[in-house]
Write an enzyme that holds these catalytic residues in place. Structure first.
Site, PDB file in Angstrom:
ATOM      1  N   ARG A 294       1.272   7.420  -0.356  1.00 44.22           N
ATOM      2  CA  ARG A 294       1.885   6.853   0.691  1.00 44.22           C
ATOM      3  C   ARG A 294       3.144   6.240   0.584  1.00 44.22           C
ATOM      4  O   ARG A 294       4.221   6.575   1.491  1.00 44.22           O
ATOM      5  CB  ARG A 294       1.072   5.817   1.371  1.00 44.22           C
ATOM      6  CG  ARG A 294      -0.401   6.475   2.082  1.00 44.22           C
ATOM      7  CD  ARG A 294      -1.547   5.387   2.235  1.00 44.22           C
ATOM      8  NE  ARG A 294      -2.600   5.853   3.038  1.00 44.22           N
ATOM      9  CZ  ARG A 294      -3.654   5.271   3.405  1.00 44.22           C
ATOM     10  NH1 ARG A 294      -3.954   3.888   2.884  1.00 44.22           N
ATOM     11  NH2 ARG A 294      -4.454   6.002   4.088  1.00 44.22           N
ATOM     12  N   TYR A 429       0.816  12.767   7.942  1.00 36.00           N
ATOM     13  CA  TYR A 429      -0.069  13.003   6.521  1.00 36.00           C
ATOM     14  C   TYR A 429      -0.146  11.769   5.835  1.00 36.00           C
ATOM     15  O   TYR A 429       0.619  10.775   6.071  1.00 36.00           O
ATOM     16  CB  TYR A 429       0.176  14.074   6.080  1.00 36.00           C
ATOM     17  CG  TYR A 429       1.588  14.402   5.428  1.00 36.00           C
ATOM     18  CD1 TYR A 429       2.354  13.401   4.955  1.00 36.00           C
ATOM     19  CD2 TYR A 429       1.894  15.612   4.934  1.00 36.00           C
ATOM     20  CE1 TYR A 429       3.318  13.681   4.306  1.00 36.00           C
ATOM     21  CE2 TYR A 429       2.906  15.729   4.421  1.00 36.00           C
ATOM     22  CZ  TYR A 429       3.769  14.880   4.039  1.00 36.00           C
ATOM     23  OH  TYR A 429       4.848  15.291   3.254  1.00 36.00           O
ATOM     24  N   GLU A 430      -1.113  11.446   4.845  1.00 33.44           N
ATOM     25  CA  GLU A 430      -1.468  10.287   4.179  1.00 33.44           C
ATOM     26  C   GLU A 430      -1.681   9.152   4.992  1.00 33.44           C
ATOM     27  O   GLU A 430      -1.463   8.062   4.739  1.00 33.44           O
ATOM     28  CB  GLU A 430      -0.363   9.950   3.305  1.00 33.44           C
ATOM     29  CG  GLU A 430       0.043  11.061   2.223  1.00 33.44           C
ATOM     30  CD  GLU A 430      -1.027  11.951   1.592  1.00 33.44           C
ATOM     31  OE1 GLU A 430      -2.077  11.270   1.002  1.00 33.44           O
ATOM     32  OE2 GLU A 430      -0.959  13.069   1.180  1.00 33.44           O
ATOM     33  N   GLY A 431      -2.497   9.335   6.190  1.00 36.92           N
ATOM     34  CA  GLY A 431      -2.544   8.523   7.121  1.00 36.92           C
ATOM     35  C   GLY A 431      -1.651   8.280   8.107  1.00 36.92           C
ATOM     36  O   GLY A 431      -0.659   7.853   7.912  1.00 36.92           O
ATOM     37  N   GLN A 436      -1.653   3.294   9.450  1.00 42.14           N
ATOM     38  CA  GLN A 436      -0.910   2.341   8.698  1.00 42.14           C
ATOM     39  C   GLN A 436      -0.964   1.048   9.292  1.00 42.14           C
ATOM     40  O   GLN A 436      -0.974  -0.021   8.486  1.00 42.14           O
ATOM     41  CB  GLN A 436       0.456   2.988   8.230  1.00 42.14           C
ATOM     42  CG  GLN A 436       0.421   4.244   7.537  1.00 42.14           C
ATOM     43  CD  GLN A 436      -0.221   4.439   6.285  1.00 42.14           C
ATOM     44  OE1 GLN A 436      -0.241   3.423   5.526  1.00 42.14           O
ATOM     45  NE2 GLN A 436      -1.029   5.351   5.865  1.00 42.14           N
TER      46      GLN A 436
END
Length: 571
Positions: A294, A429-431, A436
């Site tokens: 992240r 991506y990655e949340g 977030q």
């Protein structure tokens, strides 16, 4: 495409804004002297400028392809990756016991920033390997560490992260992949994973997949998921790639951008895997990799923004179009006030986003080196802000770069649109950035806002220290931090769905205040006069005031979002 690694800006932020020297003063990172940091950044900048940047356009025009079940990379990628691995760039912050340099993670993040600006599609390969190294260092047993870490750190092998399935995107608890104990210390892993960046490579001799799967007795949801190391080739008794595992690349996704980076659909059919960590505790291990990723992805956004800005600036300095009334103009479109507005906004946003991310990285290093819980909490708080704001800035700046080009920005040959197409996925991506923001207002406020209040107090103290040099700007930053403090206090007292309704504007407001803080520190470092001071004034006078409207938005709660029914929205 023109690109020059922002070595000077990164050094300035490390030296005068986020205090990397504090990390070098710890016993753990004693080798991270100023000379070492400068040498690493300078040499990495040369690699990015001379080796990676020339491949940026090529990766877009000549994409990775799947040929007879094997991924063929874009021309030049293999040779460039060879220089990345031979230079030891993957192992900057990895454990020296396994071949790493053992330097601060902040330094590794800065190098990732520059690599992203040079060629994001190629940078994704070592980025995922870096995350896997971090996960294995924290959670794998000694045998897995001894076998895999040296190969990953050297770049001989690459690592991937396999979470997403067709029915399980952000809802990781819906993972359906299965793992069955083979009775010999290995597991048979079966399932399909999608969106797997660099799921195969023709320049790494083995691709090592970290795969989330559920044991037969695994409970529903995330609490029943385990993590497995599933290599493309099963290592033989000497640790070299042996027989092919029971897995394959089914297809490559046809994407909006990042064409040089193969995004694979992976099929595992009873593939041999080894458990990483404890049974049913796979999410804890995977989150180590995800948290690393992240922050890295936030800096991907910053890096691409840097590339898009430099590309737009070069065009604005050479494009002759129209006339302005300013004196001593260049005769090009950079003389126009609106073009100056766009370019200055781009530069100010990049500085703020880069400073937030590098401050987060420094806090991670200090927490790791000293065990300081406050530094760990600071890093946890900054991570969702760094990821969301950094990638938002990547999207915003690259889109603005297209606008600077005007009609030519819409023409692919100019290369301006590629930056936007490439960076757009980083906000997903990655949340996703919405996730977030939800993390920020929920999990990161479980301490009653203590970490947030400590950070805001730091902002206000710094503003007070600068009041004698730049009184008006310092006052604006102090007042903005106080407004954010009051909004945070109110937020903590609200129902969770009301928090979620305002999470995105709240995170953006937090980033606005932090950006102003870092700009003010930069201005103070040059005595309140000079280009960084002028940029700080632009940010504080023109961008910081947005935080007021954002916090008003954040305080409105969820009710208004449900005033229109699905039928109303469809009407």
């Amino acid at each position: 495409m023109p690109y020059r690694s922002p070595v000077g800006d990164i050094k300035f932020i490390f030296d005068h804004v986020v205090g990397l020297a504090r990390v070098g003063e710890t016993e753990h990172y004693a080798e991270a002297t100023g000379d070492v940091v400068d040498a690493i950044l300078t040499e990495a900048g040369r690699l990015c400028d001379e080796v990676m940047a020339p491949l940026q356009r090529n990766g877009d025009l000549t994409p990775a392809r799947l040929e007879n079940g094997v991924v063929r990379s874009s021309p030049g990628f293999a040779e460039a990756f060879g220089q990345i691995s031979e230079g030891g760039w993957i192992g900057i912050s990895a454990d020296p016991e396994y071949g790493g340099m053992g330097l601060p993670g902040a330094l590794s993040m800065a190098v990732s920033d520059m690599m992203s600006g040079a060629c994001l599609a190629l940078q994704l390969n070592p980025l995922l390997t870096l995350g896997q190294i971090d996960a294995l260092e924290h959670h794998a047993d000694d045998a897995i560490k001894a076998l895999y870490l040296p190969k990953l750190i050297s770049g001989e092998w690459n690592g991937t992260m396999n979470l997403t399935e067709p029915q399980a995107g952000s809802d990781v608890g819906a993972v359906a992949s299965k793992a069955v104990d083979n009775g010999d210390g290995t597991y048979a892993v079966t399932g399909q994973k999608i969106f797997i960046s660099w799921g195969d490579s023709d320049f790494n001799s083995n691709t090592c997949h970290l795969v989330l799967a559920r044991l037969p007795d695994g409970a529903p949801g995330t609490r029943g998921i385990s993590l497995f190391m599933v290599p493309k080739f099963i290592p033989d008794e000497n640790g070299n790639p042996g027989v092919a595992n029971s897995l394959k690349v089914v297809s490559l996704e046809h994407k909006m951008g990042l064409h040089g980076s193969p995004t694979c659909v992976m099929q595992f059919d009873g593939a041999t895997g080894w458990m990483v960590g404890q049974p049913h505790k796979g999410m804890a291990a995977m989150f180590t990799m995800m948290n690393n990723a992240r922050l890295s992805v936030g800096l991907q956004g910053v890096g691409v923004a840097e590339g898009a800005y430099q590309h737009a600036l070069a065009y604005a300095l050479e494009r002759k179009q129209g006339q302005t009334s300013i004196e001593n103009g260049t005769g090009t479109i950079i003389d126009f006030a609106d073009v100056r507005r766009m370019l200055t906004t781009m530069k100010a946003e990049i500085f703020a986003a880069r400073a937030i991310a590098l401050d987060c990285a420094v806090a991670l290093d200090l927490g790791r080196a000293t065990g300081d819980a406050d530094q760990a909490a600071r890093a946890a708080l900054l991570t969702p802000i760094a990821k969301a704001y950094g990638t938002d800035v990547g999207c915003q700046v690259s889109e603005m770069g297209v606008q600077v080009f005007g009609g030519m920005g819409f023409i692919e040959e100019s290369g301006a649109a590629q930056y936007y197409r490439d960076v757009r996925v980083t906000a997903i991506y990655e949340g996703t950035n919405g996730i977030q923001a939800m993390d920020l207002v929920a999990r990161k406020m479980m301490d009653g806002g203590e970490a947030a209040f400590r950070l805001l107090q730091e902002v206000q103290d710094a503003a007070e220290d600068t009041r004698g040099m730049m009184p008006e700007l310092s006052k604006q930053v102090w007042v903005a931090a106080e407004t954010l403090r009051e909004a945070t206090e109110a937020l903590i007292g609200t129902e969770m769905n009301d928090r979620f309704a305002g999470a995105v504007p709240y995170l953006r407001a937090f980033a606005r205040v932090l950006g102003a803080h870092y700009h003010l520190r930069a201005a103070r470092a040059e005595g309140g006069k000079g280009p960084r001071s002028a940029l700080a004034e632009f940010h504080i006078r023109r961008l910081l005031p947005e935080h007021t409207a954002l916090l008003i938005h954040a305080a409105q709660g969820a009710a208004g979002l449900y005033a229109l029914s699905p039928e109303d929205l469809s009407a």
